[in-house]
Write an enzyme that holds these catalytic residues in place. Structure first.
Site, short mmCIF file in Angstrom:
data_model
loop_
_atom_site.label_atom_id
_atom_site.label_comp_id
_atom_site.label_asym_id
_atom_site.label_seq_id
_atom_site.Cartn_x
_atom_site.Cartn_y
_atom_site.Cartn_z
N ASP A 196 7.82 -2.88 -6.77
CA ASP A 196 6.82 -3.24 -5.75
C ASP A 196 5.60 -3.83 -6.47
O ASP A 196 4.77 -3.12 -7.00
CB ASP A 196 6.44 -1.97 -4.99
CG ASP A 196 5.32 -2.18 -3.97
OD1 ASP A 196 4.77 -3.29 -3.88
OD2 ASP A 196 5.00 -1.20 -3.27
N ARG A 197 5.54 -5.18 -6.47
CA ARG A 197 4.50 -6.00 -7.11
C ARG A 197 4.61 -5.99 -8.64
O ARG A 197 4.77 -4.96 -9.27
CB ARG A 197 3.09 -5.59 -6.69
CG ARG A 197 2.03 -6.55 -7.24
CD ARG A 197 0.67 -6.32 -6.60
NE ARG A 197 0.62 -6.84 -5.25
CZ ARG A 197 -0.06 -6.29 -4.24
NH1 ARG A 197 -0.74 -5.21 -4.44
NH2 ARG A 197 -0.05 -6.85 -3.06
N GLU A 209 -8.06 0.59 3.47
CA GLU A 209 -7.65 -0.78 3.77
C GLU A 209 -8.34 -1.35 5.00
O GLU A 209 -8.41 -2.57 5.17
CB GLU A 209 -6.13 -0.86 3.95
CG GLU A 209 -5.35 -0.72 2.67
CD GLU A 209 -3.86 -0.90 2.86
OE1 GLU A 209 -3.17 -1.09 1.85
OE2 GLU A 209 -3.39 -0.86 4.02
#
Length: 206
Positions: free
Chosen positions: A78-79, A145
């Site tokens: 993931d990334r 976020e």
């Protein structure tokens, strides 16, 4: 084999990493988000906390790369370390959140690491529009976020496009996710698997 999933905040990287790891029996590697000691402070004051946050991410991604290089399993990540630098760090520099001194120090450290870092065998780019990203960010409801600015997401999206189509030298599978719900619609996930299978066959032909 090393497969990386790339894409902006809220595009579904973690969800797809989890689903593909389960489907294929691969080893998942997730980004250090929940225990990053700088992340909450960063979204409150991006200018103040950009450098320590990016150094922390670089350290974690480099550590992951070293472990992936030693693994005898298929790893889906993931990334990657590359978008962390060419997208997120570049965006922070362009928006004035990293000084020239901090940026030069960071890039020198990154370039030293590149001597032992290989490109993933395949990078899956989840391409998404700003409305799609914002909708997903709101749905998952992570407090830190909710403070992300639209302009910040736009800057990241522009740099993702430049990174994937102009700068990155490895193999890429692009998946447009705006009209997909691969977490809840089996046909959407099956479509991704079909595309991925065709790429995996080309990586490992009989």
């Amino acid at each position: 084999m090393h497969i990386a999933i790339a894409g902006n905040i809220g595009c579904g990287k973690t969800t797809l990493t989890t689903m593909l790891a389960k489907h294929y029996g691969w080893e998942p590697r997730f980004e250090a988000v929940t225990y990053n000691p700088y992340l909450e402070d960063y979204y409150k004051d991006i200018h103040r906390w950009s450098f320590p946050l990016e150094v922390f991410f670089l350290k974690e991604r480099f550590k992951d790369i070293l472990e992936i290089n030693k693994s005898d399993h298929v790893v889906i990540q993931d990334r990657s370390i590359f978008e962390g630098v060419y997208v997120f760090v570049a965006n922070n520099k362009a928006q004035g959140n990293l000084s020239d001194r901090d940026y030069e120090t960071f890039m020198e450290l990154f370039e030293q690491m590149m001597g032992i870092v290989k490109l993933p065998d395949l990078m899956i780019y989840l391409r998404a529009s700003i409305p799609h990203l914002v909708g997903n960010i709101q749905k998952r409801g992570r407090d830190y976020e909710q403070q992300i600015q639209i302009e910040y997401l736009k800057g990241l999206n522009e740099r993702y496009e430049d990174f994937i189509f102009n700068k990155y030298k490895g193999k890429v599978l692009v998946i447009d996710v705006d009209n997909m719900d691969f977490q809840h619609r089996k046909e959407d996930f099956a479509q991704i698997v079909d595309k991925l299978n065709s790429r995996l066959f080309s990586l490992f032909p009989e």
